[in-house]
Design an enzyme around this catalytic site. Structure first.
Site, PDB file in Angstrom:
ATOM      1  N   HIS A 104       3.617 -36.176  23.132  1.00  0.00           N
ATOM      2  CA  HIS A 104       2.911 -37.069  22.214  1.00  0.00           C
ATOM      3  C   HIS A 104       2.400 -38.318  22.936  1.00  0.00           C
ATOM      4  CE1 HIS A 104       2.370 -39.171  18.245  1.00  0.00           C
ATOM      5  NE2 HIS A 104       2.622 -40.227  19.007  1.00  0.00           N
ATOM      6  N   GLU A 105       3.284 -38.988  23.664  1.00  0.00           N
ATOM      7  CA  GLU A 105       2.886 -40.231  24.318  1.00  0.00           C
ATOM      8  C   GLU A 105       1.855 -39.997  25.422  1.00  0.00           C
ATOM      9  OE1 GLU A 105       3.510 -42.906  22.974  1.00  0.00           O
ATOM     10  OE2 GLU A 105       5.203 -42.392  21.690  1.00  0.00           O
TER      11      GLU A 105
ATOM     12  N   HIS B 206      -1.608 -39.976  24.131  1.00  0.00           N
ATOM     13  CA  HIS B 206      -2.246 -41.292  24.114  1.00  0.00           C
ATOM     14  C   HIS B 206      -2.765 -41.646  25.502  1.00  0.00           C
ATOM     15  CE1 HIS B 206      -1.060 -42.101  20.057  1.00  0.00           C
ATOM     16  NE2 HIS B 206       0.237 -42.201  20.316  1.00  0.00           N
TER      17      HIS B 206
END
Length: 303
Positions: free
Chosen positions: A218-219, A222
Site C-alpha cells: 500500500h505505502e 503512494h
C-alpha cells in the site's frame, strides 16, 4: 491478480540501473537514552492495530493538477518511446531500541520482497533487495510522520537516488501502519523520500490482520504515485484513475458488496480488494490497469 509467495519473473523489458544489487547487512548503534524516546502514541511491541492507519499526506488539488500537467508534458516530450521498468533497488533500514530488539528477520524481509513482486509484477515492476542495515535509536524507533526524528533518521540512513526505494521499519505507535512520500516530492526533498512501515506488519509479523506484507504494498503504491481509492469520494475524478470505482470513504475488514457511491454516474461496488484501500491484508489483491499506467508514468517522470 492473486497474492503469490514466489517471485515471478517479469515478462517486461528490463533496463539496467547502475547500482549494487548484492545484499549488504550492516549494523549501526546510534542509541539515545530511554528518556529521550518519543513517548506519545508508543505502541507496545507486537501489538496489532485496530484499523489500517496510513498517514501519507496527499497533495492539494492545485498541486495534483500541476503534477498531472508535468507528467503529461514529460510524456508528450518522449513521443511514442515505450516505458521500460528496471528492477527497483530496495534498501531496508531496521530500527530498534536499546530495550527492544524485535527487528524483522532476514526471512521476513525476503518474504516482503516476494509479496511486492507478486503484487507489482503484473504491471511490469520488480523489486530486488539491495541492502539491509540495523540501527539502535530509541527516538527513531517510535518516529512518526513529520517529526524531527523522522528527518534525522532519513537524513542519516537514506541510500541511493530517486529510483531507489528506501524502506524504514520501526514501532511508530499511535495505531499507525505507515506512510510514504510521492514521486513528485523527490526533487524538493530527496533525503525524505521513501516509505516507513510498522515492523510487525511484514509477513509473519504480529500486527494481525495487517501482517501479510501489504502495508508495504500500500505505502509503496503512494511512493509510485497512487492515491487512496477513496480520494475525492463520490466524484468523477476520485483518485485520478478512471478504472477504480468511486468510493465515499475508506473500507475496513473485507466488506464484500459495499457500495458507497450509487447511481448511474458511479457504477460498480467499492474497490475493497484494491491495494490502495484500507481493508485487511487478506482482502487486498488488486491494482487496476489504470493504476499500473499511472505508476509507470509517474515513475518515468519523477524517478
Amino acid at each position: 491478480m492473486t497474492k503469490q509467495k514466489l517471485l515471478v519473473a517479469s515478462i517486461f523489458s528490463i533496463v539496467s540501473i547502475t547500482a549494487c544489487v548484492q545484499t549488504d547487512d550492516t549494523t549501526t548503534d546510534t542509541s539515545d537514552s530511554p528518556s529521550d524516546a518519543e513517548s506519545n502514541g508508543v505502541q507496545e511491541p507486537g501489538s496489532a492495530t485496530s484499523a489500517r492507519g496510513c498517514v501519507t499526506i496527499e497533495p492539494s488539488d492545485q498541486r495534483k493538477a500541476e503534477i498531472d500537467q508535468e507528467v503529461n508534458d514529460f510524456l508528450a516530450a518522449r513521443g511514442d518511446l515505450a516505458l521500460a521498468n528496471a528492477p527497483i533497488q530496495v534498501h531496508v533500514h531496521r530500527i530498534h531500541s536499546t530495550t527492544v530488539t524485535n527487528l524483522p528477520t532476514n526471512q521476513q524481509v525476503a518474504d516482503q520482497i516476494a509479496v511486492l513482486n507478486a503484487a507489482y509484477g503484473p504491471d511490469g515492476f520488480s523489486f530486488v533487495l539491495a541492502s539491509t542495515d540495523d540501527t539502535t535509536n530509541n527516538t527513531w524507533y517510535t518516529a512518526t510522520d513529520g517529526t524531527t526524528a523522522e528527518t534525522q533518521m532519513k537524513t542519516a540512513l537514506r541510500i541511493g537516488g530517486a529510483a531507489d526505494l528506501n524502506v524504514y521499519t520501526n514501532n511508530m505507535g499511535g495505531g499507525l501502519l505507515g506512510w510514504a512520500t510521492f514521486p513528485a516530492d523527490y526533487a524538493r526533498s530527496p533525503k525524505m523520500d521513501g516509505v516507513v512501515i510498522l515492523n510487525s506488519s511484514l509477513p509473519g509479523g504480529t500486527a494481525t490482520p495487517y501482517n501479510l506484507g501489504d502495508t508495504a504494498t500500500h505505502e509503496i503504491g503512494h511512493w509510485m504515485g497512487l492515491y487512496h481509492t477513496f480520494q475525492g469520494g463520490c466524484s468523477k475524478t476520485n483518485d485520478g484513475v478512471s478504472d477504480t470505482p468511486a468510493e465515499k470513504s475508506a473500507a475496513f475488514g473485507c466488506p464484500t458488496g459495499r457500495n458507497t457511491c450509487t447511481g448511474t454516474k458511479y457504477p460498480g461496488n467499492d474497490p475493497i480488494t484494491n491495494f490502495m484501500d484500507y481493508t485487511d491484508d487478506a482482502c487486498m489483491n488488486t491494482f487496476t490497469a489504470g493504476q499500473g499506467t499511472r505508476m509507470a508514468n509517474q515513475f518515468a517522470t519523477y524517478r
